[in-house]
Enzyme design. Sequence first.
Site, PDB file in Angstrom:
ATOM      1  N   THR A 273       0.704  -1.217   0.056  1.00 32.40           N
ATOM      2  CA  THR A 273       0.176   0.080  -0.074  1.00 32.40           C
ATOM      3  C   THR A 273       0.712   1.248  -0.165  1.00 32.40           C
ATOM      4  O   THR A 273       2.041   1.076   0.482  1.00 32.40           O
ATOM      5  CB  THR A 273      -0.805   0.007   1.152  1.00 32.40           C
ATOM      6  OG1 THR A 273      -0.096   0.424   2.508  1.00 32.40           O
ATOM      7  CG2 THR A 273      -1.576  -1.221   1.444  1.00 32.40           C
ATOM      8  N   GLU A 274       0.395   2.298  -0.502  1.00 32.84           N
ATOM      9  CA  GLU A 274       1.058   3.654  -0.398  1.00 32.84           C
ATOM     10  C   GLU A 274      -0.224   4.669  -0.256  1.00 32.84           C
ATOM     11  O   GLU A 274      -1.000   4.985  -0.915  1.00 32.84           O
ATOM     12  CB  GLU A 274       1.669   3.939  -1.782  1.00 32.84           C
ATOM     13  CG  GLU A 274       2.864   3.037  -2.126  1.00 32.84           C
ATOM     14  CD  GLU A 274       4.059   3.308  -1.288  1.00 32.84           C
ATOM     15  OE1 GLU A 274       3.944   4.138  -0.590  1.00 32.84           O
ATOM     16  OE2 GLU A 274       5.050   2.507  -1.266  1.00 32.84           O
TER      17      GLU A 274
END
Length: 306
Positions: A273-274
């Site tokens: 995830t970012e």
Amino acid sequence: MSNGHFYPVGIPGQPWGPEERAAWLARQIKHRSYADDVLSAIDKLRNRFDVTEYGATDYATEHFSLLVVRSRDWRDDLPLMIVTGGVHGYETSGVHGALQFLEQHASDYAGKANLLVVPCVSPWAYERIHRWNPNALDPNRNFVKHSPAGESAALVDLLEPLRDRALMHIDLHETTDSDESEFRPALASRDGKPFEPGEIPDGFYLVDDADQPQPEFQRFVIDAVAKVTHIAPADARDEIIGSPLLMPGVIKFPVKKWNLCAGITNARYATTTEVYPDSPRATPQQCNDAQVAAIRAAIDFALAHP
């Protein structure tokens, strides 16, 4: 040292030696407490989960216990879901999103999956709000056996026996404005390379495994997170951080080749995830909530598609 250099440490065109690394380390300041923020939160989970120390790092006079939280009702016939946060210590919602998931939602999967959660892989960097460890090494390029980064070596050793048992691994990260103002310039200086400015995407995105893509899995996670916060759009080149867009909010990296955390195991479903915490459109709580939404969606999809 050169006052005209793009970073305060280093000489243009020359990789850092011991003097430069020492100068860089001297600039690092403790801003927050791993014990107060992370260990105390994990202690509150001990009545519901099994908590063990899987390793430790010692830097100068500082000792950091590395803790893993596991399902108490662990059964060998259940699928294994892995959640890691704080590989880059400055990426705050990765740590607190993992803790929030454990506190609020992990019990929902009792009897359905084995959960293994490492909320903060890099405690020293968490306290300094930094990307690297004190040896100026990025843990997320060093997840190999006998890694020079102690944080990475400890996690590899923890997960090695589970490489072929893991069904899902989600690694929680952030992309911040400081990537462009501090960490990418520091990397270029450390390696004796020119700094080439980039563009920080405004919103959440995912990184798929280029060698084992799972587009439906990634899409399912993105759709869940879109209910919590906005998804990063592509730039004018139809890219995010220099990588072509596979679908809205998803790019891909060769995670095993680059020795990234999401490639430690052979999990069928893997993603990174970012979150973008510097967006005017997202609060810190929304960032944590986005990480939790991603974790839950990743587990739910894996359970539905074993």
